[in-house]
Design a protein around this motif. Structure first.
Motif, PDB file in Angstrom:
ATOM      1  N   GLY A 199       0.809  -1.207   0.000  1.00 53.17           N
ATOM      2  CA  GLY A 199       0.000   0.000   0.000  1.00 53.17           C
ATOM      3  C   GLY A 199       0.844   1.260   0.000  1.00 53.17           C
ATOM      4  N   SER A 200       0.467   2.207   0.862  1.00 51.99           N
ATOM      5  CA  SER A 200       1.207   3.467   0.931  1.00 51.99           C
ATOM      6  C   SER A 200       2.549   3.322   1.630  1.00 51.99           C
ATOM      7  N   GLY A 201       2.867   2.112   2.098  1.00 51.20           N
ATOM      8  CA  GLY A 201       4.175   1.867   2.691  1.00 51.20           C
ATOM      9  C   GLY A 201       5.323   2.012   1.707  1.00 51.20           C
ATOM     10  N   VAL A 202       4.998   2.136   0.432  1.00 46.07           N
ATOM     11  CA  VAL A 202       6.048   2.305  -0.572  1.00 46.07           C
ATOM     12  C   VAL A 202       6.626   3.716  -0.552  1.00 46.07           C
ATOM     13  N   THR A 203       5.940   4.682   0.079  1.00 44.05           N
ATOM     14  CA  THR A 203       6.366   6.078  -0.054  1.00 44.05           C
ATOM     15  C   THR A 203       7.776   6.346   0.469  1.00 44.05           C
ATOM     16  N   PRO A 204       8.157   5.938   1.697  1.00 46.68           N
ATOM     17  CA  PRO A 204       9.534   6.214   2.117  1.00 46.68           C
ATOM     18  C   PRO A 204      10.563   5.427   1.331  1.00 46.68           C
ATOM     19  N   VAL A 205      10.182   4.235   0.889  1.00 46.09           N
ATOM     20  CA  VAL A 205      11.108   3.402   0.109  1.00 46.09           C
ATOM     21  C   VAL A 205      11.364   4.037  -1.249  1.00 46.09           C
ATOM     22  N   ALA A 206      10.332   4.606  -1.871  1.00 47.46           N
ATOM     23  CA  ALA A 206      10.519   5.284  -3.155  1.00 47.46           C
ATOM     24  C   ALA A 206      11.512   6.423  -3.020  1.00 47.46           C
ATOM     25  N   ALA A 207      11.430   7.149  -1.907  1.00 44.41           N
ATOM     26  CA  ALA A 207      12.387   8.237  -1.681  1.00 44.41           C
ATOM     27  C   ALA A 207      13.813   7.699  -1.596  1.00 44.41           C
ATOM     28  N   MET A 208      13.994   6.568  -0.934  1.00 47.81           N
ATOM     29  CA  MET A 208      15.333   5.969  -0.834  1.00 47.81           C
ATOM     30  C   MET A 208      15.853   5.557  -2.206  1.00 47.81           C
ATOM     31  N   LEU A 209      15.004   4.911  -2.996  1.00 44.71           N
ATOM     32  CA  LEU A 209      15.436   4.434  -4.306  1.00 44.71           C
ATOM     33  C   LEU A 209      15.785   5.595  -5.236  1.00 44.71           C
ATOM     34  N   HIS A 210      14.963   6.634  -5.240  1.00 44.70           N
ATOM     35  CA  HIS A 210      15.260   7.781  -6.100  1.00 44.70           C
ATOM     36  C   HIS A 210      16.500   8.521  -5.613  1.00 44.70           C
ATOM     37  N   SER A 211      16.733   8.515  -4.318  1.00 44.85           N
ATOM     38  CA  SER A 211      17.944   9.132  -3.784  1.00 44.85           C
ATOM     39  C   SER A 211      19.188   8.371  -4.229  1.00 44.85           C
ATOM     40  N   LEU A 212      19.119   7.036  -4.178  1.00 39.71           N
ATOM     41  CA  LEU A 212      20.246   6.223  -4.638  1.00 39.71           C
ATOM     42  C   LEU A 212      20.487   6.420  -6.134  1.00 39.71           C
ATOM     43  N   ALA A 213      19.394   6.456  -6.910  1.00 40.08           N
ATOM     44  CA  ALA A 213      19.537   6.648  -8.355  1.00 40.08           C
ATOM     45  C   ALA A 213      20.134   8.013  -8.671  1.00 40.08           C
ATOM     46  N   ALA A 214      19.727   9.047  -7.908  1.00 35.68           N
ATOM     47  CA  ALA A 214      20.245  10.392  -8.151  1.00 35.68           C
ATOM     48  C   ALA A 214      21.743  10.469  -7.890  1.00 35.68           C
ATOM     49  N   GLN A 215      22.231   9.605  -6.995  1.00 36.11           N
ATOM     50  CA  GLN A 215      23.658   9.579  -6.682  1.00 36.11           C
ATOM     51  C   GLN A 215      24.412   8.562  -7.535  1.00 36.11           C
ATOM     52  N   ASP A 216      23.676   7.896  -8.447  1.00 38.71           N
ATOM     53  CA  ASP A 216      24.274   6.919  -9.363  1.00 38.71           C
ATOM     54  C   ASP A 216      24.986   5.804  -8.601  1.00 38.71           C
ATOM     55  N   ARG A 217      24.334   5.293  -7.549  1.00 40.62           N
ATOM     56  CA  ARG A 217      24.962   4.228  -6.764  1.00 40.62           C
ATOM     57  C   ARG A 217      23.919   3.222  -6.283  1.00 40.62           C
ATOM     58  N   MET A 218      23.175   2.652  -7.215  1.00 44.71           N
ATOM     59  CA  MET A 218      22.162   1.657  -6.884  1.00 44.71           C
ATOM     60  C   MET A 218      22.839   0.331  -6.525  1.00 44.71           C
ATOM     61  N   PRO A 219      22.705  -0.133  -5.272  1.00 43.67           N
ATOM     62  CA  PRO A 219      23.277  -1.427  -4.902  1.00 43.67           C
ATOM     63  C   PRO A 219      22.394  -2.570  -5.399  1.00 43.67           C
ATOM     64  N   ASP A 220      22.646  -3.779  -4.943  1.00 49.58           N
ATOM     65  CA  ASP A 220      21.835  -4.936  -5.286  1.00 49.58           C
ATOM     66  C   ASP A 220      20.558  -4.869  -4.451  1.00 49.58           C
ATOM     67  N   VAL A 221      19.418  -4.561  -5.126  1.00 41.65           N
ATOM     68  CA  VAL A 221      18.166  -4.300  -4.418  1.00 41.65           C
ATOM     69  C   VAL A 221      17.074  -5.246  -4.905  1.00 41.65           C
ATOM     70  N   VAL A 222      16.336  -5.824  -3.942  1.00 45.42           N
ATOM     71  CA  VAL A 222      15.103  -6.547  -4.233  1.00 45.42           C
ATOM     72  C   VAL A 222      13.961  -5.739  -3.644  1.00 45.42           C
ATOM     73  N   LEU A 223      12.996  -5.359  -4.489  1.00 45.34           N
ATOM     74  CA  LEU A 223      11.856  -4.555  -4.073  1.00 45.34           C
ATOM     75  C   LEU A 223      10.583  -5.372  -4.261  1.00 45.34           C
ATOM     76  N   VAL A 224       9.865  -5.606  -3.157  1.00 45.34           N
ATOM     77  CA  VAL A 224       8.591  -6.331  -3.195  1.00 45.34           C
ATOM     78  C   VAL A 224       7.471  -5.330  -2.936  1.00 45.34           C
TER      79      VAL A 224
END
Length: 370
Positions: A167-192
């Motif tokens: 549900g809406s629990g994705v909101t803080p996680v989306a911020a983390m993922l976009h922050s990692l992408a903005a820094q060009d340092r996406m680690p090995d991530v599994v997103l459910v």
């Protein structure tokens, strides 16, 4: 709020270096405007310049699903930025009453224009969330508090991550993922992701695009209307190395309770961090007659209903804020009787004690000073 983590620094947005100079000018000119302060005049010119409380202006309301929307907000003077995964309390005036609610920040702290975003899902029986999703328009001024919360990634970021959301629990996680992408340092991530349907996945199109652009980000969607609620056994099958990953989970209480039991039984409970949107309540109290001294009203309360709700149903004007036991806006004085903390089940009661009515129920006859 959730477990703590270390490292990282807030990113300044909205005002930057001009804040210090602006404050100096205000201090230097205050004697010219007595009995009014410069802030009184600046607040009339631009509410975002006020120093008496952090404000923000809604600049865009962007639908995400049929029942959720993102509010893009320009923060005023005093905003010091946030870390991905944190939340902010938002105050809105509805029918002349100010209400405060906490919302996760869904935008990256690296956003170049200094704006922040909250994403709100309207609950059928809610007051503030439907107002923000369906009634707020661009230009609306809202109150803000500084960013808070420990549901954040540590520094350095672990190389293998698991995000479990519903549900809406994705909101803080989306911020983390976009922050990692903005820094060009996406680690090995599994997103459910779990939501009733594909169309009801908040940020669905954007997260699917993000996963398509990063080979190190694997996205799994669970649509509960056709496939049922996700189980920890299914999470284990989707991510066989879950024990070795640092996990962040956010969503309904049932899912989080299952995850905590699962990780604890596996002996890796220290690798799981959870974010709960609502305070769990302990049931089983006795209840009793409640007298509201200032208004002269009385009501009968069961042992599971917060005194705040009892008073409101009796027509008493009750002070309130977040309604979760966080902001302490609902504090009133206990004149007599005993009450029970709905979060812990502990009974207490001393004459003159200050109690939080949003997380406190009657444990027998009670009189409170409101």
């Amino acid at each position: 709020m959730p477990l703590s983590s270390s490292g990282g620094s807030a990113v300044t947005g909205g005002w930057g270096r001009g804040t210090t100079a602006r404050r100096r000018v205000l201090d230097a000119t205050s004697w010219l405007t007595t009995p009014l302060l410069p802030d009184d005049f600046l607040g009339l010119v631009n509410p975002l310049w006020s120093l008496r409380g952090l404000r923000g202006r809604v600049e865009q309301v962007r639908p995400e699903t049929a029942s959720a929307a993102s509010l893009v907000i320009r923060p005023g003077i005093g905003w010091t930025g946030h870390r991905a995964g944190q939340y902010v309390r938002v105050g809105v005036d509805i029918d002349g009453v100010r209400h405060w609610r906490p919302f996760s920040l869904s935008s990256s702290p690296h956003r170049p224009d200094g704006r922040l975003t909250i994403t709100v899902k309207a609950t059928p029986d809610g007051l503030v969330s439907p107002y923000l999703v369906r009634r707020v328009t661009p230009g609306t001024i809202v109150r803000l508090t500084p960013a808070e919360g420990d549901f954040v990634l540590p520094e350095p970021t672990p190389q293998r991550l698991l995000f479990l959301t519903a549900g809406s629990g994705v909101t803080p996680v989306a911020a983390m993922l976009h922050s990692l992408a903005a820094q060009d340092r996406m680690p090995d991530v599994v997103l459910v992701l779990s939501a009733p349907t594909s169309e009801e996945v908040i940020f669905g199109p954007g997260l699917r695009t993000l996963a398509a652009g990063w080979k190190s980000l694997r996205l799994y969607e669970r649509h509960t209307r056709t496939s049922g609620r996700i189980t920890m056994t299914q999470v284990r099958d989707l991510c066989p190395d879950w024990r070795e990953r640092h996990t962040w989970a956010c969503g309904p209480a049932g899912m989080l309770d299952d995850a905590q039991r699962h990780w604890r039984r596996a002996g890796v409970g220290d690798r799981l961090r959870v974010e709960r949107f609502q305070t769990a309540q302990v049931s089983g109290g006795t209840g009793g007659r409640v007298r509201f001294a200032a208004s002269g009203r009385t009501a009968h309360a069961d042992g599971n209903t917060p005194l705040l709700a009892v008073g409101e149903h009796a027509g008493v004007l009750m002070p309130s804020g977040c309604r979760m036991g966080i902001c302490h806006s609902c504090v009133v004085r206990l004149r007599s009787g005993r009450v029970r903390d709905l979060r812990t089940g502990r009974e207490h009661g001393d004459e003159g004690e200050l109690i939080q009515t949003c997380v406190t129920a009657a444990a027998g006859p009670v009189e409170i000073d409101v």
